[in-house]
Enzyme design. Structure first.
Site, short mmCIF file in Angstrom:
data_model
loop_
_atom_site.label_atom_id
_atom_site.label_comp_id
_atom_site.label_asym_id
_atom_site.label_seq_id
_atom_site.Cartn_x
_atom_site.Cartn_y
_atom_site.Cartn_z
N ARG A 81 -43.40 25.02 23.49
CA ARG A 81 -44.62 24.89 22.67
C ARG A 81 -45.66 24.07 23.41
O ARG A 81 -45.60 22.85 23.46
CB ARG A 81 -44.30 24.24 21.33
CG ARG A 81 -45.47 24.26 20.34
CD ARG A 81 -45.06 23.71 18.99
NE ARG A 81 -46.18 23.51 18.10
CZ ARG A 81 -46.67 24.45 17.28
NH1 ARG A 81 -46.13 25.65 17.26
NH2 ARG A 81 -47.69 24.18 16.48
N SER B 53 -42.79 19.81 24.19
CA SER B 53 -43.83 18.79 24.43
C SER B 53 -44.86 18.83 23.30
O SER B 53 -45.50 17.84 23.03
CB SER B 53 -44.52 19.06 25.76
OG SER B 53 -45.36 20.21 25.66
N ASP B 54 -45.02 20.00 22.67
CA ASP B 54 -46.14 20.22 21.74
C ASP B 54 -47.46 19.79 22.37
O ASP B 54 -48.33 19.21 21.71
CB ASP B 54 -45.90 19.50 20.40
CG ASP B 54 -46.82 20.04 19.30
OD1 ASP B 54 -47.32 21.18 19.45
OD2 ASP B 54 -47.03 19.32 18.31
N HIS B 55 -47.57 20.07 23.64
CA HIS B 55 -48.75 19.71 24.43
C HIS B 55 -50.01 20.30 23.79
O HIS B 55 -50.13 21.52 23.65
CB HIS B 55 -48.56 20.30 25.84
CG HIS B 55 -49.66 19.99 26.79
ND1 HIS B 55 -49.77 18.79 27.42
CD2 HIS B 55 -50.69 20.75 27.25
CE1 HIS B 55 -50.83 18.80 28.24
NE2 HIS B 55 -51.40 19.99 28.14
#
Lengths: 449, 316
Positions: A85, A329-331
């Site tokens: 993600r 990471s949900d960057h």
């Protein structure tokens, strides 16, 4: 196989066919090879971009004479991380991130495959946009970028996207990104249809009506700060519905982010029933809690919001037990203009590609998690869910590898991060375990100083 | 031609569906239809079986081919045929289905052919009238004469129905044609498959003894009959499938997918076709296609049905 690796053109093309050996390393990661190599030091031999051999037998003494040898000095060598993600900015949000900047951050953070979010501008709901992403990744990316595509047309949550055509174009999973599908009938049909194509459905579970105007976790902290809260049930209610639809349709369902113990109960029930349900937790929710928001720090304004410390601990325990499959990471790069605002008005999101490994290693050094499990949740499990050949130290697997010293200390300097945006919740944080080397397909795409 | 079966009369007063018909009932109708084909191929097509009888076509849903097929069948048997398109008459003024039925009943028809958008509406009407009733399609429930004409087409081409693999493909969910065919072809011993995206496959098919497939190639493998269904345009907007182009790519019948069926497979379609959506023109007009033959068989089957029901009419 994920296409799209600019690395080949940008780095060391002259030695593309020269075998490379990483020796004197501590190997961490899944392997069908003998378990014995875990005990001592070993190495990985790379030929033609693939792992040719891995284990204690790979040592300086018995390598092909023309092989290039890298002594790892006892550092960890593991498969490169697979991040399910991340927002890569293209197309349409290049002021926040580009594939070039996102993959530079990824390479520096040890991430060798990114599953790109589909909620771009335009969204990835046309085969031509998938093709665009694959070509951009090939031409400008340092690491692999796998596109995910929209689950519903225009991410509107009304009609099924062209899952068959998008899959043929190369989309690896189907998701509406940060949009949660409100209409259960639509999601049911989308999941039924996805099941026919054996496609992975990734869904962000949030009841928007219940979340309402909430900007942080509902509870004492929100009350003290005078901010409106999001109850945990906003996630759990939708997740429960989704899991029931997974049972009804038989679709492969992956919860994009779980953040509460209520959700963990639902996932546990689904797994006990043998449903094809998996879930991920973000590195932020594993390592931070609502009190870190402190004095209205907008870099910690996330969606779903950071929860209480006891919830965080439950997430870590669920990760350790394998109930939570994957760490992401949900960057989510956000520029200064959208973050330098009163807390409630600021955008959600934090960058994370470059710091997810180090942040995860905090849990290892605090004794909450083993290194093996941390690496598994960032390599093997996402590879299995996405059906990628990466994420393992197996003979024949692509040589996507990283080297790091899990105990080497450093301080996060936002100015040195590679992402276009610097909205890291870990600015000036003391970390351990900086990545020293990243290989994609056997080629060096990042080398630390 | 002395045929022992012909001595057996069709035992039903109405034809409301395939449900409830025995294999023998079906055989009686198909045998009669075979004769009707011969009649229709002669220059003098007129028979006097229904002379003096009144046939009302009561269509609450617009239809061109089914209505004209029944009209022609009635006329060839000598009946007086009246067409009522109720979509544009008293129903619009608020009359209920039962009131319409009672009104028509007072006109003393002998046979009423009914199509209605609601499943079960024809059964309701049949309870309220004294004459014979033929279901020409009720909602997504049944369309018995379509299934009979399909079976007739198959039997005349293959010499039998039993043992054949029949793949019914596309929008099964909304299709009354599919339901009637599943019942009829299963009753005659065919192996029926339903092929389509899960969103267009109704629940419980497996419990009805039907194999289901969501992949056309697997579903068509070794099929003797490939029966395509019309994808209704409104279904595309309804969120059952993403788009016409994706449907055609994965579920439309083209030469490549047809190659998985038996080399002598027949292609059928109840019409009207959406070329380039559920069927490629090359296949619709190709050597395997029996689509035009189906239309001819439609008139014959309807003649057979009217004739069979006429046996029960007063003084019949």
């Amino acid at each position: 196989m994920v296409e799209g690796r600019g690395a080949k053109m940008m780095f060391s093309s002259a030695i593309a066919h020269q075998p490379l050996a990483l020796v004197n390393a501590r190997l961490v990661g899944a392997s069908s090879l003998s378990a014995e190599w875990r005990r001592g030091r070993g190495g990985v031999l790379i030929v033609d971009g693939l792992i040719r051999d891995a284990g204690p037998g790979v040592a300086q003494a018995n390598l092909p004479s023309h092989a290039r040898i890298l002594d790892c000095g006892g550092d960890v060598v593991s498969p490169g991380l697979i991040d399910m993600r991340a927002f890569v900015g293209e197309p349409g949000a290049e002021h926040r991130e580009t594939i070039a900047s996102a993959t530079a951050a990824a390479a520096a953070g040890g991430v060798t495959t990114i599953l790109a979010r589909p909620d771009t501008f335009p969204p990835v709901d046309e085969a031509s946009v998938v093709d665009f992403l694959l070509r951009r990744a090939r031409d400008t990316g340092r690491v692999r970028v796998a596109p995910s595509a929209a689950l519903t047309q225009g991410l509107r949550g009304e009609e099924i996207a062209e899952i068959g055509l998008l899959q043929q174009a190369g989309a690896l999973a189907f998701s509406d990104g940060a949009h949660s599908i409100r209409n259960a009938r639509v999601l049911r049909r989308a999941m039924s249809y996805a099941r026919d194509f054996d496609a992975l459905v990734i869904h962000y579970a949030e009841d928007r009506d219940l979340a309402g105007e909430g900007v942080m976790n509902e509870g004492e902290f929100a009350t003290r700060l005078g901010l409106s809260g999001v109850p945990r049930e906003a996630e759990a209610i939708v997740l429960d519905r989704d899991v029931r639809l997974a049972a009804l349709t038989g679709a492969r369902y992956h919860a994009a982010l779980v953040t509460t113990s209520l959700s963990l109960e639902i996932i546990a029930r689904a797994k006990a029933a043998g449903l094809p349900v998996t879930c991920a937790v973000s590195i932020n929710h594993l390592t931070l809690n609502e009190s870190d928001i402190g004095d209205y720090r907008t870099f910690l304004k996330l969606s779903p919001p950071l929860r209480r410390e006891d919830e965080r601990r439950e997430l870590v325990a669920a990760l350790a037990s394998g109930l939570i499959d994957v760490i992401v990471s949900d960057h989510n790069p956000q520029d200064v203009e959208t973050k330098r605002l009163p807390f409630a008005e600021a955008e959600d999101g934090a960058i994370g590609l470059e710091t997810m490994l180090s942040a995860g290693l905090r849990l290892v050094s605090s004794g909450e998690l083993t290194l093996d499990r941390l690496i598994e949740a960032m390599t093997l499990r996402p590879a299995e869910i996405l059906r990628l050949p990466q994420g393992r130290l197996d003979v024949g697997a692509p040589a996507d590898l990283i080297r790091f010293d899990p105990e080497e200390p450093y301080v996060v300097d936002p100015a040195k991060l590679h992402s276009r945006c610097k909205n890291t919740p870990f600015d000036e944080a003391r970390m351990e375990g900086r990545v020293k080397l990243t290989l994609v397909g056997g080629e060096i795409v990042y080398e630390g100083e | 031609m002395p045929d022992p079966q012909r001595e057996l009369r069709f035992p039903h007063r109405h034809l409301l569906g395939i449900e409830g018909l025995s294999p023998l009932d079906i055989a009686i109708l198909l045998d009669l239809a075979d004769e009707a084909v011969e009649v229709s191929r002669q220059v003098e097509k007129k028979r006097s079986t229904l002379r003096g009888r009144t046939l009302i076509n009561l269509f609450f849903e617009a239809s061109t081919r089914t209505q004209s097929s029944f009209e022609l069948a009635g006329k060839r048997l000598g009946a007086d045929v009246m067409n009522m398109s109720v979509a544009s008459s008293s129903v619009k003024k608020g009359e209920t289905l039962i009131d319409t039925a009672m009104t028509l009943n007072a006109m003393r028809p002998d046979i009423i052919v009914v199509r209605h958008a609601q499943a079960g509406a024809v059964h309701l009407l049949a309870k309220k009238v004294d004459c014979a009733v033929v279901n020409a399609g009720d909602g997504a429930h049944e369309h018995p004469t379509q299934a009979l004409l399909d079976a007739l087409t198959i039997r005349r081409n293959k010499g039998k129905v039993a043992g054949l693999i029949v793949a019914i493909c596309g929008d099964i969910l909304h299709s009354r044609v599919a339901r009637s065919n599943i019942l009829l072809l299963s009753a005659l011993g065919a192996r029926v498959r339903a092929v389509g995206p899960s969103t267009l496959l109704p629940a419980g098919l497996k419990r009805m003894g039907i194999e289901t497939f969501t992949d056309m190639k697997a579903g068509l493998r070794d099929a003797d009959i490939v029966m395509m269904l019309r994808l209704q345009r409104e279904r595309m907007q309804g969120g059952f499938i993403p788009s016409a182009r994706e449907f055609f790519r994965f579920f439309g019948l083209d030469e490549a997918k047809l190659a998985f069926a038996k080399p002598d497979a027949l292609v059928m379609h109840p019409g009207p076709m959406n070329r380039g959506v559920e069927i490629d023109s090359a296949v619709a007009d190709g050597a395997h296609s029996r689509i035009r033959e189906q239309v001819e068989m439609g008139v014959a089957v309807r003649m057979a049905v009217l004739e069979a029901l006429a046996q029960h009419l007063p003084n019949g």
